[in-house]
Design a protein around this motif. Structure first.
Motif, PDB file in Angstrom:
ATOM      1  N   VAL A  92       0.934  -1.061  -0.270  1.00 14.87           N
ATOM      2  CA  VAL A  92      -0.093  -0.104   0.414  1.00 14.87           C
ATOM      3  C   VAL A  92       1.031   1.011  -0.197  1.00 14.87           C
ATOM      4  O   VAL A  92       0.453   2.563  -0.825  1.00 14.87           O
ATOM      5  N   LEU A  93       2.380   1.044   0.886  1.00 23.04           N
ATOM      6  CA  LEU A  93       3.245   2.459   0.685  1.00 23.04           C
ATOM      7  C   LEU A  93       3.272   2.693  -0.603  1.00 23.04           C
ATOM      8  O   LEU A  93       3.617   3.488  -1.165  1.00 23.04           O
ATOM      9  N   SER A  94       4.128   1.472  -1.339  1.00 20.41           N
ATOM     10  CA  SER A  94       4.762   1.470  -2.728  1.00 20.41           C
ATOM     11  C   SER A  94       3.682   2.365  -3.454  1.00 20.41           C
ATOM     12  O   SER A  94       3.276   3.201  -3.888  1.00 20.41           O
ATOM     13  N   TRP A  95       2.055   1.645  -3.074  1.00 19.24           N
ATOM     14  CA  TRP A  95       0.949   2.114  -4.757  1.00 19.24           C
ATOM     15  C   TRP A  95       0.720   3.914  -3.999  1.00 19.24           C
ATOM     16  O   TRP A  95       1.097   4.421  -4.750  1.00 19.24           O
ATOM     17  N   ALA A  96       0.580   4.338  -2.696  1.00 16.21           N
ATOM     18  CA  ALA A  96       0.300   5.536  -2.515  1.00 16.21           C
ATOM     19  C   ALA A  96       1.993   6.510  -3.037  1.00 16.21           C
ATOM     20  O   ALA A  96       1.780   7.583  -3.424  1.00 16.21           O
ATOM     21  N   MET A  97       3.472   5.535  -3.538  1.00 12.15           N
ATOM     22  CA  MET A  97       4.025   6.616  -3.901  1.00 12.15           C
ATOM     23  C   MET A  97       3.720   6.659  -5.325  1.00 12.15           C
ATOM     24  O   MET A  97       4.644   7.780  -5.863  1.00 12.15           O
ATOM     25  N   GLY A  98       3.606   5.310  -6.427  1.00 11.15           N
ATOM     26  CA  GLY A  98       3.267   5.611  -7.535  1.00 11.15           C
ATOM     27  C   GLY A  98       2.008   6.328  -8.051  1.00 11.15           C
ATOM     28  O   GLY A  98       1.156   6.541  -8.463  1.00 11.15           O
TER      29      GLY A  98
END
Lengths: 205, 89
Positions: free
Chosen positions: B21-27
């Motif tokens: 979810v953190l990666s998705w937020a950064m992307g």
């Protein structure tokens, strides 16, 4: 398999277990997995190589993807992998009923993954983004398509594993087969983790 | 249910889901504004996730040491190759 070391591995909270170091599953499945990892690494490199030559074009095409669907599919893959790992542990303890439920749950996640992919691909094609549209979409359909073939094969393997653990107490070779099937499924998860980062996230911010 | 939930495997799954979810937020434009920095962080996170899948789900953690070394070597080579190609446009 020759034991080369002994150590304590706390698999379950409060229930440390003695483990001899051994390869999960058959050596052959690891050779296959090694080959698949190298093949996909080549695809990942090619994607980034072509992206470097047309960053603006790749970024523009990538913006048409729905990152929420990519996130959903990644969570489905991770959950399926967790269920399979848990199922293997139950199978090793001769808890066939729980193991079968875990494997069938993983198949459910795989089916949901396929439905999300079908919805996504259908939407993209309807919007005119096909494999021949540009290099980004060529990679998108190729990589996700090859991965989907892995999902279909892996789902069949998981169904067979569920039938095996339900049927009887596992002999040594059956346990190894279960581990081999599980290892293949984790490969499917592992490859999607990188594909999600490359196809959906990198370059968008 | 307790047998399923109170395991290291479950803790790893929860951590991997959180990091995803953190990666998705950064992307998705949240967090790091620089595209290149965000891209490198996203790739590094994906490699760390892969290592946990290998070590815990694929049980490389309790496999003979050579298998762990081989998968680590592959992961390091993949990381160097992907990040360098991403940065050197």
């Amino acid at each position: 398999m020759t034991a080369v070391d002994v150590r304590t591995a706390p698999d379950t909270a409060g229930q440390p277990e003695r483990h001899r170091r051994k390869i999960p599953g058959e050596v052959g499945i690891w050779m296959f997995i090694g080959g698949d990892m190298i093949s996909f690494s080549f695809l990942f490199f090619l994607f980034l190589h072509y992206r470097a030559n047309d960053t603006a074009g790749f970024t523009a095409s990538q913006a048409h993807l729905d990152q929420n669907l990519g996130l959903l599919n990644t969570l489905l893959m991770l959950t399926s992998s967790w269920l399979v790992a848990s199922g293997v542990r139950f199978a090793a303890r001769q808890r066939g009923d729980l193991a079968a439920r875990c494997f069938l749950g993983a198949v459910g996640c795989a089916a949901a993954f396929a439905v999300v992919k079908a919805v996504e691909w259908g939407g993209k094609v309807a919007d005119g983004h096909t494999m021949s549209s540009d290099e980004f979409f060529m990679f998108y359909y190729c990589c996700a398509g090859i991965h989907m073939i892995h999902v279909v094969i892996g789902s069949g393997v998981l169904l067979s594993m569920a039938a095996t653990v339900r049927r009887s107490k596992l002999a040594g070779n059956e346990q190894r087969n279960i581990e081999s099937g599980a290892t293949f499924w984790h490969l499917v998860d592992l490859l999607w983790i990188v594909l999600f980062a490359l196809l959906y996230l990198v370059g968008q911010s | 249910m307790t047998e399923l939930l109170q395991t290291r495997t479950t803790a790893v799954w929860a951590a991997l889901a959180g990091v995803t979810v953190l990666s998705w937020a950064m992307g998705s434009g949240m967090g790091i504004s620089d595209v290149e920095t965000a891209g490198v962080v996203i790739l590094l996170i994906s490699l760390v996730k892969v290592r946990f899948v290998l070590s815990d789900f694929m049980e490389v953690r309790t496999a003979p040491l050579w298998l762990g070394r081989a998968t680590d070597a592959w992961l390091a080579a993949l990381g160097i190759m992907m990040i360098s190609r991403f940065l050197i446009g």
